[in-house]
Design an enzyme around this catalytic site. Structure first.
Site, short mmCIF file in Angstrom:
data_model
loop_
_atom_site.label_atom_id
_atom_site.label_comp_id
_atom_site.label_asym_id
_atom_site.label_seq_id
_atom_site.Cartn_x
_atom_site.Cartn_y
_atom_site.Cartn_z
N ASP A 275 5.85 -32.84 -5.80
CA ASP A 275 5.88 -31.39 -5.84
C ASP A 275 5.29 -30.98 -7.21
O ASP A 275 5.17 -31.82 -8.11
CB ASP A 275 7.35 -30.95 -5.72
CG ASP A 275 7.54 -29.48 -5.91
OD1 ASP A 275 6.83 -28.69 -5.27
OD2 ASP A 275 8.40 -29.10 -6.72
N LEU A 276 4.91 -29.73 -7.35
CA LEU A 276 4.30 -29.29 -8.63
C LEU A 276 5.32 -28.55 -9.53
O LEU A 276 5.76 -29.08 -10.55
CB LEU A 276 3.10 -28.40 -8.34
CG LEU A 276 2.45 -27.76 -9.56
CD1 LEU A 276 1.84 -28.80 -10.50
CD2 LEU A 276 1.37 -26.76 -9.13
N ASP A 277 5.63 -27.31 -9.09
CA ASP A 277 6.48 -26.45 -9.93
C ASP A 277 7.87 -27.06 -10.08
O ASP A 277 8.58 -27.28 -9.10
CB ASP A 277 6.62 -25.06 -9.29
CG ASP A 277 5.27 -24.34 -9.20
OD1 ASP A 277 4.51 -24.42 -10.16
OD2 ASP A 277 5.01 -23.70 -8.17
N THR B 71 6.67 -24.57 -14.47
CA THR B 71 6.25 -23.30 -13.87
C THR B 71 7.34 -22.67 -13.01
O THR B 71 7.27 -21.47 -12.73
CB THR B 71 4.97 -23.53 -13.04
OG1 THR B 71 5.03 -24.83 -12.48
CG2 THR B 71 3.73 -23.42 -13.91
N LYS C 165 13.24 -21.77 -5.07
CA LYS C 165 12.38 -22.90 -5.43
C LYS C 165 11.77 -23.53 -4.18
O LYS C 165 12.47 -23.79 -3.21
CB LYS C 165 13.18 -23.96 -6.21
CG LYS C 165 13.50 -23.53 -7.63
CD LYS C 165 14.25 -24.62 -8.37
CE LYS C 165 14.55 -24.19 -9.80
NZ LYS C 165 15.40 -25.19 -10.50
N SER D 258 2.57 -29.06 -2.58
CA SER D 258 3.13 -27.87 -3.24
C SER D 258 3.07 -26.65 -2.33
O SER D 258 2.13 -26.49 -1.55
CB SER D 258 2.33 -27.59 -4.53
OG SER D 258 2.71 -26.34 -5.07
N ALA D 259 4.05 -25.78 -2.49
CA ALA D 259 4.09 -24.51 -1.74
C ALA D 259 3.28 -23.43 -2.44
O ALA D 259 3.20 -22.30 -1.95
CB ALA D 259 5.53 -24.05 -1.57
N LYS E 281 7.69 -25.20 3.22
CA LYS E 281 8.98 -25.90 3.08
C LYS E 281 10.09 -24.89 3.41
O LYS E 281 9.95 -23.73 3.07
CB LYS E 281 9.14 -26.39 1.63
CG LYS E 281 8.02 -27.29 1.16
CD LYS E 281 8.07 -27.49 -0.37
CE LYS E 281 6.86 -28.24 -0.88
NZ LYS E 281 6.82 -28.36 -2.36
N GLU F 99 10.95 -33.99 -5.66
CA GLU F 99 11.15 -32.55 -5.44
C GLU F 99 12.26 -31.98 -6.33
O GLU F 99 13.27 -32.63 -6.56
CB GLU F 99 11.59 -32.32 -3.98
CG GLU F 99 10.52 -31.81 -3.07
CD GLU F 99 10.05 -30.39 -3.35
OE1 GLU F 99 10.70 -29.67 -4.15
OE2 GLU F 99 9.02 -29.99 -2.79
N ASP F 100 12.06 -30.73 -6.76
CA ASP F 100 13.11 -30.04 -7.53
C ASP F 100 13.79 -28.96 -6.70
O ASP F 100 14.65 -28.25 -7.21
CB ASP F 100 12.53 -29.40 -8.80
CG ASP F 100 11.70 -28.17 -8.48
OD1 ASP F 100 10.93 -28.22 -7.50
OD2 ASP F 100 11.84 -27.16 -9.20
P1 B16 Z 1 2.67 -19.15 -5.54
P2 B16 Z 1 6.22 -25.92 -5.53
C1 B16 Z 1 6.45 -23.28 -5.16
O1 B16 Z 1 5.78 -24.38 -5.71
C2 B16 Z 1 7.48 -22.73 -6.12
O2 B16 Z 1 8.56 -23.64 -6.25
C3 B16 Z 1 8.02 -21.41 -5.62
O3 B16 Z 1 8.92 -20.87 -6.57
C4 B16 Z 1 6.85 -20.44 -5.40
O4 B16 Z 1 7.32 -19.21 -4.87
C5 B16 Z 1 5.89 -21.07 -4.41
O5 B16 Z 1 5.41 -22.31 -4.93
C6 B16 Z 1 4.68 -20.18 -4.15
O6 B16 Z 1 3.92 -20.13 -5.33
O7 B16 Z 1 3.23 -17.76 -5.67
O8 B16 Z 1 2.06 -19.67 -6.81
O9 B16 Z 1 1.79 -19.30 -4.33
O10 B16 Z 1 7.53 -26.08 -6.21
O11 B16 Z 1 6.25 -26.19 -4.04
O12 B16 Z 1 5.10 -26.68 -6.24
MG MG Z 2 9.12 -27.26 -7.05
#
Ligand code: B16
Ligand code: MG
Length: 212
Positions: free
Chosen positions: A8-10, A16, A44, A113-114, A144, A168-169
């Site tokens: 996962d990224l964030d 982030t 998240k 990543s989402a 997710k 994953e976090d």
């Molecule tokens: P964006 P991840 C997710 O990234 C974040 O955890 C989540 O907080 C955020 O709303 C989502 O990406 C969408 O991000 O607005 O940049 O498209 O944790 O799956 O890497």
């Molecule tokens: Mg994350």
């Protein structure tokens, strides 16, 4: 049997998740709602639009479609302003040693990543070249906790889901990994991330000894 890693990224590679929280907190305040860290745990890994729907529910507020889209745009503008100065040093503890180990062991590596900003953030922190495959929000129809993100990442790597380990976090992400037939490593507490096989504070704590 070759195994792969899906990250996962964030909140796993860089902090982030905190910037997402700050931007949502600012928007929620406009609705008269003080977004808490506990609320943020639910956000998240959740897509941008689903996050706003969740916050509107907390704030007991409804928006027109135009205002909904405009608020999504403003939230992303604030988020982009927070990440604009990020660079290679802005990764979470243990990330450089983890990536060095993955490269040395030639472990297939994917991002799941989402975020629609995933490519940009990975480029900023200088890690985009380290990935054999990248799956972000623009490539899936179901975010997710649906497993599509991770299943697609496994497909791109050519590795069976049961041989993929997902880091994953988020509770949504851990659930997505398990639903996809993968094992999850929780970056965070067992309380916040039930179902993960193990829980670590950061990537640097991962023991590669028995990973093949
Ligand atoms: P964006 P991840 C997710 O990234 C974040 O955890 C989540 O907080 C955020 O709303 C989502 O990406 C969408 O991000 O607005 O940049 O498209 O944790 O799956 O890497
Ligand atoms: Mg994350």
């Amino acid at each position: 049997m070759k195994s792969a890693i899906i990250l996962d990224l964030d909140g796993v590679i860089c902090d982030t998740a905190h910037f997402h929280f700050l931007a949502w907190h600012r928007l929620a305040a406009e609705y008269g709602y003080e977004l808490t860290q506990a609320d943020n745990e639910q956000l998240k890994g959740v897509s941008r639009a689903d996050s706003l729907t969740f916050i509107l529910g907390l704030a007991n507020k409804t928006l027109s479609t135009e205002q909904f889209n405009e608020d999504l745009r403003r939230k992303n503008e604030w988020y982009l302003d927070l990440v604009k100065d990020m660079g290679p040093l802005d990764v979470l503890p243990g990330v450089p040693s983890f990536f060095a180990e993955v490269a040395a062991r030639k472990i297939p590596l994917a991002l799941g990543s989402a975020s629609k900003n995933a490519n940009m953030v990975l480029t900023r922190v200088g890690l985009i070249q380290a990935f054999d495959a990248i799956v972000d929000a623009s490539q899936v129809s179901q975010g997710k906790p649906h497993p599509e993100t991770f299943i697609k990442a496994a497909e791109l790597l050519g590795i069976a889901p049961e041989n993929c380990l997902v880091f994953e976090d988020s509770a949504a992400g851990v659930q997505a990994a398990i639903s996809g037939g993968m094992k999850a490593v929780g970056i965070g507490s067992a309380e916040d991330l039930p179902g993960a096989a193990i829980h670590l504070a950061n990537l640097g704590e991962f023991d590669f000894t028995n990973f093949s």
